[in-house]
Design an enzyme around this catalytic site. Structure first.
Site, PDB file in Angstrom:
ATOM      1  N   CYS A 150       0.821  -1.210   0.000  1.00  0.00           N
ATOM      2  CA  CYS A 150       0.000   0.000   0.000  1.00  0.00           C
ATOM      3  C   CYS A 150       0.861   1.270   0.000  1.00  0.00           C
ATOM      4  CB  CYS A 150      -0.970  -0.011   1.171  1.00  0.00           C
ATOM      5  SG  CYS A 150      -0.252  -0.512   2.743  1.00  0.00           S
TER       6      CYS A 150
HETATM    7  N1  LIG Z   1      -4.301  -4.475   4.724  1.00  0.00           N
HETATM    8  C1  LIG Z   1      -3.767  -3.755   3.743  1.00  0.00           C
HETATM    9  O1  LIG Z   1      -3.995  -2.538   3.639  1.00  0.00           O
HETATM   10  C2  LIG Z   1      -2.872  -4.420   2.729  1.00  0.00           C
HETATM   11  C3  LIG Z   1      -2.473  -3.656   1.627  1.00  0.00           C
HETATM   12  C4  LIG Z   1      -1.646  -4.244   0.656  1.00  0.00           C
HETATM   13  C5  LIG Z   1      -1.243  -5.557   0.823  1.00  0.00           C
HETATM   14  N2  LIG Z   1      -1.623  -6.261   1.900  1.00  0.00           N
HETATM   15  C6  LIG Z   1      -1.144  -7.649   2.006  1.00  0.00           C
HETATM   16  O2  LIG Z   1      -2.238  -8.518   1.688  1.00  0.00           O
HETATM   17  C7  LIG Z   1      -2.130  -9.703   2.453  1.00  0.00           C
HETATM   18  C8  LIG Z   1      -3.430  -9.880   3.254  1.00  0.00           C
HETATM   19  O3  LIG Z   1      -3.558  -8.753   4.113  1.00  0.00           O
HETATM   20  P1  LIG Z   1      -4.844  -8.504   5.005  1.00  0.00           P
HETATM   21  O4  LIG Z   1      -4.731  -7.119   5.512  1.00  0.00           O
HETATM   22  O5  LIG Z   1      -6.075  -8.926   4.282  1.00  0.00           O
HETATM   23  O6  LIG Z   1      -4.530  -9.519   6.214  1.00  0.00           O
HETATM   24  P2  LIG Z   1      -5.532 -10.099   7.318  1.00  0.00           P
HETATM   25  O7  LIG Z   1      -6.704  -9.215   7.488  1.00  0.00           O
HETATM   26  O8  LIG Z   1      -4.683 -10.369   8.502  1.00  0.00           O
HETATM   27  O9  LIG Z   1      -6.002 -11.485   6.688  1.00  0.00           O
HETATM   28  C9  LIG Z   1      -5.076 -12.515   6.460  1.00  0.00           C
HETATM   29  C10 LIG Z   1      -5.709 -13.714   5.789  1.00  0.00           C
HETATM   30  O10 LIG Z   1      -4.728 -14.750   5.680  1.00  0.00           O
HETATM   31  C11 LIG Z   1      -5.105 -15.843   6.536  1.00  0.00           C
HETATM   32  N3  LIG Z   1      -3.925 -16.273   7.295  1.00  0.00           N
HETATM   33  C12 LIG Z   1      -3.360 -15.644   8.345  1.00  0.00           C
HETATM   34  N4  LIG Z   1      -2.255 -16.317   8.740  1.00  0.00           N
HETATM   35  C13 LIG Z   1      -2.125 -17.380   7.937  1.00  0.00           C
HETATM   36  C14 LIG Z   1      -1.189 -18.450   7.832  1.00  0.00           C
HETATM   37  N5  LIG Z   1      -0.146 -18.543   8.644  1.00  0.00           N
HETATM   38  N6  LIG Z   1      -1.380 -19.380   6.879  1.00  0.00           N
HETATM   39  C15 LIG Z   1      -2.420 -19.283   6.052  1.00  0.00           C
HETATM   40  N7  LIG Z   1      -3.347 -18.292   6.090  1.00  0.00           N
HETATM   41  C16 LIG Z   1      -3.195 -17.354   7.022  1.00  0.00           C
HETATM   42  C17 LIG Z   1      -6.206 -15.364   7.437  1.00  0.00           C
HETATM   43  O11 LIG Z   1      -7.026 -16.465   7.678  1.00  0.00           O
HETATM   44  P3  LIG Z   1      -7.817 -16.716   9.080  1.00  0.00           P
HETATM   45  O12 LIG Z   1      -9.012 -15.813   9.062  1.00  0.00           O
HETATM   46  O13 LIG Z   1      -8.191 -18.144   9.000  1.00  0.00           O
HETATM   47  O14 LIG Z   1      -6.833 -16.391  10.176  1.00  0.00           O
HETATM   48  C18 LIG Z   1      -6.879 -14.309   6.548  1.00  0.00           C
HETATM   49  O15 LIG Z   1      -7.740 -14.911   5.629  1.00  0.00           O
HETATM   50  C19 LIG Z   1      -0.904  -9.562   3.362  1.00  0.00           C
HETATM   51  O16 LIG Z   1       0.191 -10.197   2.748  1.00  0.00           O
HETATM   52  C20 LIG Z   1      -0.690  -8.059   3.397  1.00  0.00           C
HETATM   53  O17 LIG Z   1       0.645  -7.697   3.619  1.00  0.00           O
HETATM   54  C21 LIG Z   1      -2.446  -5.733   2.858  1.00  0.00           C
END
Ligand SMILES: NC(=O)c1ccc[n+]([C@@H]2O[C@H](COP(=O)([O-])OP(=O)(O)OC[C@H]3O[C@@H](n4cnc5c(N)ncnc54)[C@H](OP(=O)(O)O)[C@@H]3O)[C@@H](O)[C@H]2O)c1
Length: 332
Positions: free
Chosen positions: A147
């Site tokens: 981001c």
């Molecule tokens: N948030 C942002 O603004 C943003 C922006 C750009 C990129 N990203 C990237 O996008 C990705 C997802 O981000 P997010 O913000 O959506 O994260 P999040 O809200 O923490 O969600 C993470 C997802 O991955 C699953 N997960 C967590 N730990 C895991 C593991 N060890 N093995 C397999 N699955 C796992 C979770 O499943 P459960 O529900 O089962 O725990 C959930 O579905 C990350 O790599 C992040 O760096 C995020």
């Protein structure tokens, strides 16, 4: 591609996965055929954002009849899924950091672990859509940018590419984000009590997006400082830039206007300043360049929604290009 395309979302219980499901629900030609967590035999807790779609445990066989998959998992967890999906020949947009850094050693240094699938690094295209459209169209694997890198690079990269920045000067990118940038996992720093009525810098000199920003900008001379704002979504970058000799703020603004003349999601302001509430819940990136009032210095500002253009929105834009669909589908 004619007719509809079948899409899978893995990691659908997280913030970015939920955002993608909302976008896909509005998409005219995409059908979501698999909504899964990233873990087999794992019945996930109810998602943090209430999108009305059941989430199933991971089952890789369900990728057999999809055209594209979004991976919305933490780094490290994404790479094995990328390996599996590559073998099935489907298009992949990985929202994690696993394939953003081109260099295996840089990944190890930044993420503190060996790269889980170095053999695929060369195939990954960096998904800063407006800058790599041609490569994205023909890619099987797109590494969706972080981001902060999206927010900073959309404004800064054109100025660097067009030699408008003083070559030896340090660029300062002073950035602020809402708490959803860190995902849904609760921690000491993102609980309500730590965030409400508070404001702080974090990851100074060590944030993982620093190497990604510098790699893509093609210069090491960028100081990046993120701050945490007491709001849920959206971010603003204030970037202090010394211009190359003879260049002006007007030149920098004209450059951005030209580069983004055909980019529906990037809005370059003639006057005024971007604000987070103009981009929240959208795929827009708003940019402005102002004379800093000091000879040769400009202030570049950029606002995006970290979950929109900074994650799910840009991911959709990329998948649309990869599948030969309208770039704007689901996003306007
Ligand atoms: N948030 C942002 O603004 C943003 C922006 C750009 C990129 N990203 C990237 O996008 C990705 C997802 O981000 P997010 O913000 O959506 O994260 P999040 O809200 O923490 O969600 C993470 C997802 O991955 C699953 N997960 C967590 N730990 C895991 C593991 N060890 N093995 C397999 N699955 C796992 C979770 O499943 P459960 O529900 O089962 O725990 C959930 O579905 C990350 O790599 C992040 O760096 C995020």
């Amino acid at each position: 591609v004619n007719g509809t395309v079948n899409i899978a979302v893995i990691g659908a219980t997280g913030y970015t996965g939920q955002e993608l499901l909302k976008i896909l629900a509005r998409h005219p030609t995409a059908t979501v055929t698999a909504v899964m967590t990233a873990r087999p035999n794992h019945t996930p807790p109810p998602p943090a954002l209430p999108v009305d779609a059941p989430v199933d445990p991971l089952d890789l066989d369900r990728l057999d009849d999809v055209d594209g998959v979004f991976l919305c998992t933490p780094h490290g967890a994404a790479a094995p899924l990328v390996q599996a999906a590559m073998q099935k020949g489907i298009k992949i947009v990985d929202l994690s950091a696993d394939f953003r850094l081109q260099d295996q050693a840089a990944y190890q240094q930044t993420y503190g672990q060996e790269h889980p699938a170095p053999e695929l690094l060369a195939q990954a295209v960096y998904g800063l859509t407006e800058h790599y459209r041609a490569e994205i169209r023909s890619a099987q694997l797109v590494a969706n940018p972080g981001c902060y890198p999206t927010c900073i690079l959309l404004g800064l990269k054109p100025l660097l590419d067009h030699n408008l920045v003083a070559p030896d000067a340090t660029i300062v990118a002073d950035c602020k984000s809402g708490v959803s940038g860190a995902g849904k996992q609760p921690g000491d720093r993102n609980v309500y009590g730590a965030v409400a009525q508070n404001f702080l810098a974090y990851g100074v000199g060590s944030h993982r997006h620093g190497p990604e920003i510098r790699q893509q900008a093609g210069t090491d001379r960028i100081v990046f400082v993120p701050h945490l704002l007491p709001m849920f979504r959206g971010m603003l970058a204030t970037i202090y830039v010394s211009l190359a000799a003879g260049s002006t703020a007007d030149d920098a603004r004209s450059c951005l206007r030209e580069v983004y003349a055909n980019a529906d999601f990037v809005r370059v302001y003639d006057r005024g300043q971007p604000e987070v509430n103009r981009v929240q819940h959208t795929n827009y990136a708003d940019l402005a360049v102002a004379d800093a009032g000091v000879e040769g210095q400009v202030v570049l500002t950029a606002a995006i929604d970290n979950l929109g253009k900074g994650a799910a929105g840009q991911a959709m834009q990329n998948m649309n290009l990869m599948l030969g669909l309208d770039e704007e589908a689901g996003l306007s």
